[in-house]
Design a protein around this motif. Structure first.
Motif, PDB file in Angstrom:
ATOM      1  N   ASP A  65      63.827  -6.969  39.417  1.00 18.41           N
ATOM      2  CA  ASP A  65      63.145  -8.252  39.530  1.00 18.41           C
ATOM      3  C   ASP A  65      64.432  -8.820  40.720  1.00 18.41           C
ATOM      4  O   ASP A  65      65.435  -8.124  40.695  1.00 18.41           O
ATOM      5  CB  ASP A  65      63.170  -9.043  38.586  1.00 18.41           C
ATOM      6  CG  ASP A  65      62.185 -10.256  38.779  1.00 18.41           C
ATOM      7  OD1 ASP A  65      61.672 -10.427  39.790  1.00 18.41           O
ATOM      8  OD2 ASP A  65      61.664 -10.875  37.592  1.00 18.41           O
ATOM      9  N   LEU A  66      63.876  -9.770  41.459  1.00 17.41           N
ATOM     10  CA  LEU A  66      64.802 -10.240  42.655  1.00 17.41           C
ATOM     11  C   LEU A  66      65.879 -10.970  41.841  1.00 17.41           C
ATOM     12  O   LEU A  66      67.040 -10.744  42.183  1.00 17.41           O
ATOM     13  CB  LEU A  66      64.036 -11.268  43.324  1.00 17.41           C
ATOM     14  CG  LEU A  66      63.320 -10.577  44.456  1.00 17.41           C
ATOM     15  CD1 LEU A  66      61.976 -10.003  44.126  1.00 17.41           C
ATOM     16  CD2 LEU A  66      62.941 -11.781  45.584  1.00 17.41           C
ATOM     17  N   SER A  88      68.551  -9.068  44.041  1.00 23.54           N
ATOM     18  CA  SER A  88      69.234 -10.190  44.728  1.00 23.54           C
ATOM     19  C   SER A  88      68.376 -10.552  46.212  1.00 23.54           C
ATOM     20  O   SER A  88      69.042 -10.748  47.267  1.00 23.54           O
ATOM     21  CB  SER A  88      70.715 -10.019  44.894  1.00 23.54           C
ATOM     22  OG  SER A  88      71.395 -10.042  43.984  1.00 23.54           O
ATOM     23  N   GLY A  89      67.100 -10.601  45.875  1.00 23.76           N
ATOM     24  CA  GLY A  89      66.328 -10.860  47.154  1.00 23.76           C
ATOM     25  C   GLY A  89      65.727  -9.634  47.963  1.00 23.76           C
ATOM     26  O   GLY A  89      64.754  -9.855  48.598  1.00 23.76           O
ATOM     27  N   GLY A  90      66.154  -8.424  47.414  1.00 25.53           N
ATOM     28  CA  GLY A  90      65.236  -7.165  47.832  1.00 25.53           C
ATOM     29  C   GLY A  90      63.966  -7.141  47.494  1.00 25.53           C
ATOM     30  O   GLY A  90      63.728  -7.396  46.269  1.00 25.53           O
ATOM     31  N   CYS A  91      63.035  -6.591  48.339  1.00 23.68           N
ATOM     32  CA  CYS A  91      61.688  -6.703  47.893  1.00 23.68           C
ATOM     33  C   CYS A  91      61.112  -5.419  47.365  1.00 23.68           C
ATOM     34  O   CYS A  91      59.971  -5.168  46.913  1.00 23.68           O
ATOM     35  CB  CYS A  91      61.038  -6.785  49.243  1.00 23.68           C
ATOM     36  SG  CYS A  91      60.859  -5.368  50.329  1.00 23.68           S
ATOM     37  N   HIS A  92      62.235  -4.507  46.708  1.00 20.76           N
ATOM     38  CA  HIS A  92      61.669  -3.205  46.102  1.00 20.76           C
ATOM     39  C   HIS A  92      62.839  -2.494  45.332  1.00 20.76           C
ATOM     40  O   HIS A  92      64.186  -3.041  45.802  1.00 20.76           O
ATOM     41  CB  HIS A  92      61.182  -2.305  47.303  1.00 20.76           C
ATOM     42  CG  HIS A  92      62.143  -1.643  47.974  1.00 20.76           C
ATOM     43  ND1 HIS A  92      62.352  -2.483  49.264  1.00 20.76           N
ATOM     44  CD2 HIS A  92      63.324  -0.746  48.168  1.00 20.76           C
ATOM     45  CE1 HIS A  92      63.351  -1.914  50.112  1.00 20.76           C
ATOM     46  NE2 HIS A  92      63.777  -0.924  49.221  1.00 20.76           N
ATOM     47  N   ASN A 117      58.689  -1.953  38.830  1.00 21.86           N
ATOM     48  CA  ASN A 117      59.109  -2.368  40.234  1.00 21.86           C
ATOM     49  C   ASN A 117      58.959  -3.879  40.568  1.00 21.86           C
ATOM     50  O   ASN A 117      58.201  -4.467  39.916  1.00 21.86           O
ATOM     51  CB  ASN A 117      58.588  -1.656  41.260  1.00 21.86           C
ATOM     52  CG  ASN A 117      59.631  -1.155  42.505  1.00 21.86           C
ATOM     53  OD1 ASN A 117      60.121  -1.798  43.163  1.00 21.86           O
ATOM     54  ND2 ASN A 117      59.425   0.202  42.587  1.00 21.86           N
ATOM     55  N   VAL A 118      59.661  -4.294  41.757  1.00 23.79           N
ATOM     56  CA  VAL A 118      59.561  -5.784  41.944  1.00 23.79           C
ATOM     57  C   VAL A 118      58.032  -6.014  42.511  1.00 23.79           C
ATOM     58  O   VAL A 118      57.636  -5.037  43.227  1.00 23.79           O
ATOM     59  CB  VAL A 118      60.302  -5.851  43.188  1.00 23.79           C
ATOM     60  CG1 VAL A 118      60.330  -7.481  43.896  1.00 23.79           C
ATOM     61  CG2 VAL A 118      62.018  -5.660  42.813  1.00 23.79           C
TER      62      VAL A 118
END
Length: 221
Positions: A65-66, A88-92, A117-118
């Motif tokens: 998760d982000l 921390s904001g990454g989309c994957h 996954n995110v």
């Protein structure tokens, strides 16, 4: 130059993913990379899966998760090992993140590892994290156009759970069109129409997992 940089990133990721898969396979663990949009029902599917299979399969979860550990906290209530990864904001998730998370699990005590996954239908499909199979959750509230708009994730998924069918009558979701598009994109993919809220239709998903785990155990080096 940007294309070459991306190619290098993916190549390095694939190398680490191969190392992860070799390590997990040495224990005979079947690993699923669970994909889908935010709110599609991935965590709800995990909860139902653990309740249904935890007495017959040794299950662990890696939660991506982000921010926050909300999903991991939900899973931890079911008394299974769970490791949180915050991007921390990454989309994957990528393979290096998963590699670090594995060190927090007792792999000798597992049959099934599910990596949530995110929430994302784009770049999560591009980054292998060492899984044996990708599984995607698509909810009827998202619309039947998603498979053709985001084809890569559905082409790569061995199984697709069409979730929230209990809400079908409240949406304009065209189930027939969605199934046709999914079948055209990936004729080998298993399609499951289900409700992760009440468990309807999920036995196909459970049987698929049982079969994959048994096959992986049988092929253990």
């Amino acid at each position: 130059m940007e294309i070459q940089v991306m190619a290098n990133v993916l190549d390095r990721n694939d190398q680490i993913a191969a190392e992860i898969n070799a390590r997990i396979s040495s224990y005979g663990i079947f690993t699923v990379n669970l994909l889908g949009s935010p709110g599609s029902g991935k965590t709800s599917l995990l909860e139902q899966t653990i309740k249904a299979l935890n007495k017959e399969l040794r299950i662990a979860v890696i939660e991506g998760d982000l921010f926050t550990s909300k999903d991991a906290d939900r899973i931890a209530c079911y008394q299974v090992p769970v490791v949180q990864i915050n991007t921390s904001g990454g989309c994957h998730l990528d393979a290096s993140m998963v590699k670090g998370a594995l060190d927090k699990l007792d792999l000798s005590a597992l049959d099934l590892l599910i990596i949530e996954n995110v929430g994302n239908l784009v770049c999560t499909a591009e980054f292998n994290v060492g899984e044996d199979a990708k599984a995607t959750v698509l909810s009827v509230t998202e619309g039947e156009d998603k498979p053709l708009k985001y084809p890569l994730i559905f082409k790569q998924s061995r199984i697709v759970v069409l979730n929230k069918i209990d809400l079908l009558s409240y949406t304009g979701f065209n189930m027939e069109a969605a199934i046709e598009d999914l079948s055209c994109l990936n004729p080998q993919s298993v399609l499951v129409a289900a409700s992760c809220r009440n468990g309807d239709g999920l036995e196909v998903w459970y049987d698929w997992l049982r079969g994959q785990v048994a096959s992986k155990k049988g092929s253990k080096p």
